[in-house]
Design a protein around this motif. Structure first.
Motif, PDB file in Angstrom:
ATOM      1  N   TYR A   9       0.841  -1.193   0.000  1.00 16.79           N
ATOM      2  CA  TYR A   9       0.000   0.000   0.000  1.00 16.79           C
ATOM      3  C   TYR A   9       0.873   1.238   0.000  1.00 16.79           C
ATOM      4  O   TYR A   9       2.006   1.243   0.486  1.00 16.79           O
ATOM      5  CB  TYR A   9      -0.956  -0.002   1.199  1.00 16.79           C
ATOM      6  N   ALA A  10       0.332   2.306  -0.551  1.00 20.06           N
ATOM      7  CA  ALA A  10       1.028   3.592  -0.603  1.00 20.06           C
ATOM      8  C   ALA A  10      -0.022   4.691  -0.642  1.00 20.06           C
ATOM      9  O   ALA A  10      -1.111   4.513  -1.203  1.00 20.06           O
ATOM     10  CB  ALA A  10       1.931   3.675  -1.830  1.00 20.06           C
ATOM     11  N   GLY A  11       0.300   5.839  -0.043  1.00 17.84           N
ATOM     12  CA  GLY A  11      -0.658   6.932  -0.074  1.00 17.84           C
ATOM     13  C   GLY A  11      -0.387   7.964   0.998  1.00 17.84           C
ATOM     14  O   GLY A  11       0.660   7.978   1.652  1.00 17.84           O
TER      15      GLY A  11
ATOM     16  N   LEU B 154      -0.144  14.558   9.507  1.00 14.10           N
ATOM     17  CA  LEU B 154      -0.067  14.077   8.115  1.00 14.10           C
ATOM     18  C   LEU B 154       0.824  12.847   8.073  1.00 14.10           C
ATOM     19  O   LEU B 154       1.886  12.827   8.687  1.00 14.10           O
ATOM     20  CB  LEU B 154       0.501  15.175   7.217  1.00 14.10           C
ATOM     21  N   TRP B 155       0.342  11.826   7.357  1.00 12.06           N
ATOM     22  CA  TRP B 155       1.145  10.604   7.163  1.00 12.06           C
ATOM     23  C   TRP B 155       1.221  10.329   5.665  1.00 12.06           C
ATOM     24  O   TRP B 155       0.216  10.349   4.948  1.00 12.06           O
ATOM     25  CB  TRP B 155       0.491   9.410   7.865  1.00 12.06           C
ATOM     26  N   GLY B 156       2.379  10.067   5.175  1.00  8.32           N
ATOM     27  CA  GLY B 156       2.546   9.703   3.766  1.00  8.32           C
ATOM     28  C   GLY B 156       3.691   8.733   3.624  1.00  8.32           C
ATOM     29  O   GLY B 156       4.792   8.989   4.111  1.00  8.32           O
ATOM     30  N   GLY B 157       3.426   7.599   2.978  1.00  6.36           N
ATOM     31  CA  GLY B 157       4.507   6.625   2.865  1.00  6.36           C
ATOM     32  C   GLY B 157       4.116   5.382   2.098  1.00  6.36           C
ATOM     33  O   GLY B 157       3.088   5.332   1.423  1.00  6.36           O
ATOM     34  N   LEU B 158       4.939   4.354   2.209  1.00  7.30           N
ATOM     35  CA  LEU B 158       4.793   3.091   1.503  1.00  7.30           C
ATOM     36  C   LEU B 158       4.917   1.961   2.510  1.00  7.30           C
ATOM     37  O   LEU B 158       5.812   1.975   3.361  1.00  7.30           O
ATOM     38  CB  LEU B 158       5.881   2.964   0.430  1.00  7.30           C
ATOM     39  N   GLY B 159       4.016   0.959   2.422  1.00  5.92           N
ATOM     40  CA  GLY B 159       4.064  -0.125   3.393  1.00  5.92           C
ATOM     41  C   GLY B 159       3.717  -1.474   2.781  1.00  5.92           C
ATOM     42  O   GLY B 159       3.218  -1.562   1.657  1.00  5.92           O
TER      43      GLY B 159
ATOM     44  N   SER C 188       7.706   6.126   6.081  1.00  7.83           N
ATOM     45  CA  SER C 188       6.848   7.275   5.789  1.00  7.83           C
ATOM     46  C   SER C 188       7.443   8.546   6.373  1.00  7.83           C
ATOM     47  O   SER C 188       8.473   8.527   7.049  1.00  7.83           O
ATOM     48  CB  SER C 188       5.457   7.047   6.395  1.00  7.83           C
ATOM     49  N   THR C 189       6.748   9.641   6.103  1.00  7.39           N
ATOM     50  CA  THR C 189       6.964  10.898   6.809  1.00  7.39           C
ATOM     51  C   THR C 189       5.725  11.168   7.634  1.00  7.39           C
ATOM     52  O   THR C 189       4.593  10.932   7.171  1.00  7.39           O
ATOM     53  CB  THR C 189       7.213  12.055   5.825  1.00  7.39           C
ATOM     54  N   TYR C 190       5.928  11.685   8.849  1.00  5.41           N
ATOM     55  CA  TYR C 190       4.807  11.837   9.769  1.00  5.41           C
ATOM     56  C   TYR C 190       5.031  13.090  10.600  1.00  5.41           C
ATOM     57  O   TYR C 190       6.137  13.336  11.095  1.00  5.41           O
ATOM     58  CB  TYR C 190       4.700  10.611  10.669  1.00  5.41           C
TER      59      TYR C 190
END
Length: 452
Positions: A78-80, A106-111, A298-300
């Motif tokens: 997943y990503a988003g 805000l959270w944005g990343g890949l898992g 991610s960045t958080y």
């Protein structure tokens, strides 16, 4: 890819068959009439019969389920981007409440999430593969049964068509006799009652022609349904004579060999292994652990700017986003107490296995019956052909002699008509005996497990 190849193959077969039918149609006077023979029936039937198509599609469905079962080991990626905002009250972990809270992030990343249930995955794939193999044999078995029905319908059509021709030939002959009697009546050599009997005999033969035509139409409609051909198309057999087939079939068949060759038995045996494989999920599979892995990068942090006119950010000019990553790994043994206590799933599969064994015995009994019927039909039809052929020779010779005697006035008309009936019955008996013999030949092949 295999599905596309199979579809392309079917289209090529249908195209060849259509060219064959068009070529045969050119030989027939009516544009909406197609001429067929046994070879054409087998070619068209294998590609166009709806029941065979249904079983082929069931086979494709089992392949799709196998492909789905193989996906079990692939993780979810997943990503988003995700935001969270809250204004008002919030509760801390220890149960304390905070009022006038402004919270946003805000959270944005890949898992990646992966769950490996080894019992479900391994046994389901094996079972799906076995079911796919079983469906291949079921498709072949149903194809054989449908082709056998088409062959029977074709011989019904052919027999009805030849019966019609026999009635028509004798009706024409009877009309000529009536014309001769009319001349002899006018010359004073015969009575009017002789002419009336001749006309009545001709009408009787015409009525029998109508019945034969009805049987021909019914057989044609049945065959067109099996071949998936429109009913408004007229169908005629190109075979002008019905002769016994000679497959040199040996009636001494070992039933154990027939059992091994029959596709129904093969499908049943593979399906049994499939059930036993699935059953392992609820026996040995209960002691196989489940592995879970979850990780992301991610960045958080805080969103830059005011998040609400009512609750401004503490420092609108500051952006605070931090690199964040996580890894979670677990190995779990899930022990369903219900499965251990009541063993419901295991008992369900035990029952399915017993039903499968009973089904196998039913198949064996059915195969034994089919072999017995086919052997009996072959032997009796063979004897009937011999007797009917002999009777046909007698009545044909008697009819010719009666016709010659009638022309010179030494035979009474009713004697000729009676001889006609004997000849006609012998002809119909012979056609029926040959038709039943040929049907039994194909039924015997199917009963032994051969491919039509």
């Amino acid at each position: 890819m295999n599905t596309i190849k199979n579809r392309f193959k079917e289209m090529r077969i249908l195209t060849c068959v259509l060219f064959l039918l068009v070529g045969n149609t050119a030989k027939v006077s009516a544009q909406d009439t197609i001429a067929i023979n046994l070879e054409t029936i087998l070619k068209v039937g294998g590609a166009a019969n709806l029941t065979i198509k249904e079983y082929k599609e069931r086979q494709e469905l089992s392949l799709a389920k196998l492909a789905k079962a193989k996906e079990w080991w692939l993780p979810e990626v997943y990503a988003g981007v995700q935001t969270h905002q809250l204004w008002g009250a919030a509760m801390n972990a220890d149960g304390r409440f905070f009022l006038d809270v402004t919270r946003q992030n805000l959270w944005g990343g890949l898992g990646v999430n992966a769950t490996w249930d080894f019992a479900e995955g391994i046994y389901n794939v094996k079972a799906a593969h076995l079911k796919s193999e079983a469906n291949k044999y079921l498709t072949q078995a149903e194809s054989n049964q449908q082709l056998l029905k088409m062959i029977h319908s074709y011989y019904d059509l052919m027999t009805a068509q030849l019966n019609f021709n026999a009635y028509e030939s004798l009706a024409i002959q009877s009309d000529k006799i009536a014309q001769q009697i009319q001349i002899q009546l006018e010359a004073g050599l015969l009575y009017e009652s002789d002419l009336l009997v001749a006309k009545s005999n001709k009408n009787h033969l015409q009525l029998e022609m109508f019945q034969a035509k009805k049987a021909c139409n019914n057989a044609s409609a049945t065959l067109k349904k099996m071949l998936n051909i429109e009913q408004n198309v007229k169908m005629l057999s190109t075979d002008t004579s019905l002769l016994p087939l000679d497959f040199t079939a040996k009636l001494k068949v070992v039933e154990d060999s027939a059992y091994r060759n029959r596709f129904e038995i093969k499908a049943n045996e593979i399906h049994l292994i499939s059930l036993e494989t699935e059953r392992k999920k609820y026996t040995t599979g209960l002691f196989i652990p489940e592995l879970n892995i979850s990780t992301y990068g991610s960045t958080y942090g805080r969103i830059n700017g005011n998040v609400s006119p009512m609750f401004p950010a503490e420092n609108p000019k500051t952006q605070q986003l931090y690199p964040t990553g996580a890894l979670n790994v677990s190995v779990l043994w899930k022990i369903p107490l219900g499965a251990l206590t009541y063993q419901g799933d295991k008992k369900i599969f035990d029952s399915k296995i017993r039903l499968n064994v009973i089904k196998k015995e039913q198949f064996k009994a059915q195969i034994s019956e089919e072999i017995a019927h086919a052997k009996s039909d072959l032997q009796l039809s063979k004897d009937q052909i011999k007797t009917a052929k002999e009777a046909l020779g007698f009545t044909s010779k008697a009819l010719n002699q009666s016709m010659e005697r009638q022309q010179i006035g030494t035979a009474k008309p009713f004697e000729v008509f009676q001889t006609q009936q004997f000849f006609l019955q012998a002809k119909l008996d012979f056609l029926k005996a040959v038709s039943e013999f040929n049907k039994a030949q194909f039924a015997f092949k199917v009963a032994k497990g051969e491919i039509l």
